[in-house]
Write a protein that holds these residues in place. Structure first.
Motif: not given
Length: 540
Positions: A420-430, A459-468, A501-506
């Protein structure tokens, strides 16, 4: 010596000649039938009129019931036959016995099957055998004219004309029939020869066995290659698909001949398959697979014949690319940290060279406090060491890009299972990498990226916001299927990071979405963890 096999042109010519002969026989049969029908209609009407005239002749009506009328009636019967060109003229009394005939051998014999009809005072026309000859006959009753027998049935008159033979009918059908048949035969032979030549050119000079061998080789090639092949006609109907293509697109066995819309294709996959232009290395996510499509239109003599699309399954390659990307990301993080430490050492070295020893102490103390604050805050919110280490490294990378990486106060992530940590880290890192790219290109003002990790029992929810600058509205739906990063807002695209990312989540029973906020873009990814995640992945 091997027997010589017939050529395609020879076989076609032979079959065409057979068809011509059959057509000619059918034409001849129809002509004979028409001739017979015409003879029955015309001659039947004529002999009927002649029989009626003879039945109303005063001599016949006055002599038919007299004794020995044959001698009196004979000149009239022979004159009638000679003048009208009929075959026989016969008169019978009321008892059905022939009392006069152009064939004297019939006198005294029974009238052929006419007694009953004569007695009923009814006429009849049809074919009869008279004196051994088949004739078309007309029989008319003779009625009395004298006051003592007025209207009484006295006998019958029959006039017959011999039926023509087949040869006579064929000649009588049309004087030009043989000429017509000859011209039709010549045209049929010439057309067969021209058709054989045309088909020979269209088959590029190949014989049937060569065409069959070519078709077998094509089938072997289509079903033997490792790529999927899909062919469509101009109406977007499926005309050909090999086994690999059917498996990659999850098509039914009876899919050939069905339109794309009838197969349930839509979205990005439909656009690529049905596109008007050629497509090169287009990436599509379909049923948990990463597919690379190449589409080529088929045109002959300026006329569109459809398209052929090849499909490659890059799912495993994408997994390898993701793993390779993690190593590349680690290398980039180490490089960024080395660059940061190098800059700090350069500052310390410069201060020592100018004898600012107290400033060196203050600078080192500030660096230590900054590192301790980060090391204290991050582990308290993110207890999984793999994810925490990733965010620590990403902070150095963000700092190098002049982007501030911050952790939301609502973040709460416990220690996870290694998978689980590997997939969470993959999604978060990307997501963080894309957010840093977008924030760094955001223009004026402070560039920042905020990460929020929330966890519940399953479940785990990952939210990433940016100033772009955010994601263009027209790309918001396709950003995950096309494989764009947030740089797509400026019109550029790279790789398949978000698609992965979508593939890992699905695969973990979740989903990823993007929305624009007042400050920039916000990506939200959800995935299941623990036993529920393993059950979901086993069903896929």
């Amino acid at each position: 010596m091997k027997p010589r096999r017939p050529t395609l042109a020879g076989e076609l010519l032979a079959w065409q000649l057979v068809i011509v002969v059959v057509v000619l026989v059918a034409v001849g049969a129809i002509s004979l039938a028409q001739s017979a029908a015409t003879f029955d209609r015309v001659e039947g009407r004529r002999v009927t009129e002649l029989a009626e005239q003879l039945a109303w002749n005063p001599l016949v009506r006055s002599q038919i019931d007299r004794p020995a009328p044959a001698e009196v009636l004979a000149p009239l019967l022979h004159a009638t036959r000679t003048q009208s060109g009929v075959t026989s003229v016969t008169v019978a009394d009321v008892r059905g016995r022939i009392i006069g005939s152009t064939d004297t051998t019939l006198v005294g014999t029974p009238f052929p099957a006419a007694a009953g009809e004569a007695a009923q005072a009814r006429g009849r026309s049809g074919y009869l055998t008279v004196g051994g000859t088949r004739e078309l006959t007309a029989r008319v009753p003779v009625l009395g004219a004298a006051p003592e027998n007025h209207g009484r049935l006295l006998g019958s008159v029959m006039i017959g004309v011999a039926a023509p033979t087949v040869g006579e009918r064929l000649v009588g059908a049309s004087s030009y029939l043989l000429g017509y048949l000859g011209v039709a035969s010549a045209l049929g032979v010439l057309g067969s020869w021209l058709l054989a030549r045309r088909i020979k050119r269209q088959t590029l000079g190949m014989e049937p066995r060569e065409i069959a061998g070519l078709a077998e080789h094509r089938q072997a090639m289509l079903h033997g290659i490792a790529e999927g092949v899909v062919a469509l006609d101009p109406q977007l109907r499926l005309t050909l698909v090999n086994d690999v293509g059917r498996e990659l697109l999850a098509l039914p066995a009876s899919c050939v001949g069905t339109s794309l819309s009838g197969l349930g294709f839509d979205g990005r996959l439909y656009d690529v398959l049905a596109g008007g232009d050629e497509a090169r290395d287009e990436i599509v996510i379909h049923r948990g697979r990463v597919l690379v499509l190449n589409r080529m239109a088929v045109v002959k003599d300026g006329r569109p014949l459809g398209s052929v699309t090849t499909l490659r399954d890059r799912t495993e390659l994408a997994q390898l690319e993701r793993e390779l990307g993690s190593f590349r990301s680690s290398t980039e993080l180490l490089r960024a940290q080395a660059h940061e430490f190098s800059n700090q050492l350069h500052v310390i070295s410069g201060l020592i060279q100018v004898d600012e020893y107290e400033e060196v102490v203050r600078y080192v103390r500030a660096l230590r406090e900054h590192r301790e604050s980060l090391d204290l805050v991050l582990p308290s919110l993110v207890r999984d060491t793999a994810v925490a280490a990733l965010l620590t490294a990403k902070s150095s990378l963000a700092a190098e890009r002049r982007v501030r990486l911050r952790l939301s106060e609502r973040t709460a992530l416990d220690r996870l299972d290694p998978l689980d940590a590997a997939d969470v880290a993959t999604v978060t890192g990307n997501l963080v990498d894309n957010a840093i790219d977008a924030a760094a290109a955001g223009g004026e003002g402070e560039a920042w990226v905020e990460v929020e990790l929330r966890q519940d029992a399953s479940s785990v929810e990952i939210v990433v916001r940016d100033s772009g600058p955010g994601v263009a509205p027209e790309l918001a739906r396709e950003v995950f299927t096309r494989g764009f990063t947030t740089k797509a807002a400026q019109g550029g695209g790279r790789g398949i990071g978000l698609a992965l990312i979508r593939l890992v989540c699905q695969r973990r029973g979740g989903e990823v979405a993007v929305a624009n906020t007042d400050d920039g873009a916000m990506f939200t990814a959800r995935m299941s963890i623990g036993r529920l995640a393993h059950e979901v992945m086993e069903t896929l």
